[in-house]
Design a protein around this motif. Structure first.
Motif, PDB file in Angstrom:
ATOM      1  N   VAL A   1      21.578 -73.901 -47.156  1.00  0.00           N
ATOM      2  CA  VAL A   1      20.286 -73.969 -46.484  1.00  0.00           C
ATOM      3  C   VAL A   1      19.354 -74.740 -47.418  1.00  0.00           C
ATOM      4  CG1 VAL A   1      18.351 -72.653 -45.552  1.00  0.00           C
ATOM      5  CG2 VAL A   1      20.680 -71.774 -45.308  1.00  0.00           C
ATOM      6  N   TRP A   2      19.100 -75.999 -47.065  1.00  0.00           N
ATOM      7  CA  TRP A   2      18.379 -76.902 -47.970  1.00  0.00           C
ATOM      8  C   TRP A   2      18.974 -76.802 -49.371  1.00  0.00           C
ATOM      9  CZ3 TRP A   2      12.802 -75.309 -46.269  1.00  0.00           C
ATOM     10  CH2 TRP A   2      12.489 -75.946 -45.067  1.00  0.00           C
ATOM     11  N   PRO A   3      20.271 -77.086 -49.495  1.00  0.00           N
ATOM     12  CA  PRO A   3      20.942 -76.905 -50.787  1.00  0.00           C
ATOM     13  C   PRO A   3      20.375 -77.800 -51.893  1.00  0.00           C
ATOM     14  CG  PRO A   3      22.351 -78.090 -49.258  1.00  0.00           C
ATOM     15  CD  PRO A   3      21.177 -77.604 -48.471  1.00  0.00           C
ATOM     16  N   ASP A   4      19.795 -78.918 -51.526  1.00  0.00           N
ATOM     17  CA  ASP A   4      19.182 -79.770 -52.547  1.00  0.00           C
ATOM     18  C   ASP A   4      17.991 -79.059 -53.189  1.00  0.00           C
ATOM     19  OD1 ASP A   4      17.864 -80.020 -50.046  1.00  0.00           O
ATOM     20  OD2 ASP A   4      17.153 -82.030 -50.491  1.00  0.00           O
ATOM     21  N   LEU A   5      17.178 -78.401 -52.378  1.00  0.00           N
ATOM     22  CA  LEU A   5      16.045 -77.635 -52.912  1.00  0.00           C
ATOM     23  C   LEU A   5      16.535 -76.465 -53.766  1.00  0.00           C
ATOM     24  CD1 LEU A   5      13.035 -77.047 -53.147  1.00  0.00           C
ATOM     25  CD2 LEU A   5      13.194 -75.792 -50.965  1.00  0.00           C
TER      26      LEU A   5
ATOM     27  N   ALA B   1      20.852 -84.221 -56.603  1.00  0.00           N
ATOM     28  CA  ALA B   1      21.020 -85.615 -56.172  1.00  0.00           C
ATOM     29  C   ALA B   1      22.151 -85.745 -55.158  1.00  0.00           C
ATOM     30  CB  ALA B   1      21.276 -86.511 -57.383  1.00  0.00           C
ATOM     31  N   LEU B   2      23.270 -85.092 -55.421  1.00  0.00           N
ATOM     32  CA  LEU B   2      24.411 -85.151 -54.503  1.00  0.00           C
ATOM     33  C   LEU B   2      24.031 -84.620 -53.127  1.00  0.00           C
ATOM     34  CD1 LEU B   2      27.472 -85.544 -53.933  1.00  0.00           C
ATOM     35  CD2 LEU B   2      27.780 -83.196 -54.725  1.00  0.00           C
TER      36      LEU B   2
ATOM     37  N   GLY C   1      15.833 -86.585 -49.438  1.00  0.00           N
ATOM     38  CA  GLY C   1      16.951 -87.499 -49.240  1.00  0.00           C
ATOM     39  C   GLY C   1      16.514 -88.795 -48.636  1.00  0.00           C
ATOM     40  N   ARG C   2      17.528 -89.528 -48.200  1.00  0.00           N
ATOM     41  CA  ARG C   2      17.332 -90.866 -47.665  1.00  0.00           C
ATOM     42  C   ARG C   2      16.628 -90.805 -46.326  1.00  0.00           C
ATOM     43  NH1 ARG C   2      23.480 -92.074 -48.308  1.00  0.00           N
ATOM     44  NH2 ARG C   2      23.305 -91.363 -46.182  1.00  0.00           N
TER      45      ARG C   2
END
Length: 141
Positions: free
Chosen positions: A64-68, A118-119, A137-138
């Motif tokens: 769940v929004w793993p980048d955050l 980043a990934l 992200g992009r």
């Protein structure tokens, strides 16, 4: 590859979820330890780091929004390394070595969390096995 990334996420967050449980259930003892290290507002530091580890770990684990989630872990690890494991302040060689190991461990985990951030931000939707896409992200899709 999706399954490998999921297994990696599970293995990575196990430490943080276990530590979060300790921070949130043994706050008084951890507060005393943080105070002995000279941490300003040790109770707030223990509770804050516990919440960051819990939220970041669960977000990364569940996708769940793993980048955050990875970013939250990074933001917890850097000050922890500097405040809790200041090996350069230790005069006893054994204590200095132990603190240096913990300092470098926290730096390594911070680097891994930053790479996961980043990934997930770059390839989050393509990785699969997450509940949501990345928060960051992009925008070229």
């Amino acid at each position: 590859m999706d399954v490998l990334v999921l297994i990696g996420r599970i293995l990575f967050v196990a430490l943080f979820l276990n530590s979060a449980l300790g921070h949130l259930t043994q706050t008084k003892a951890m507060e005393g330890y943080a105070a002995s290290k000279g941490v300003p507002s040790p109770k707030a530091g223990v509770l804050g780091s516990g919440v960051l580890m819990l939220l970041g770990g669960l977000m990364l684990l569940l996708g769940v929004w793993p980048d955050l989630g990875a970013l939250l872990l990074f933001l917890m690890l850097l000050p922890t390394a500097l405040l809790m494991h200041a090996f350069w302040k230790e005069s006893d060689p054994a204590a200095r070595q132990g603190e240096q190991i913990h300092f470098l461990k926290d730096l390594a985990l911070a680097g891994a969390a930053l790479m996961l951030f980043a990934l997930m931000a770059i390839a989050g939707d393509d990785l699969g096995l997450t509940w949501t896409g990345p928060l960051f992200g992009r925008d070229d899709d």
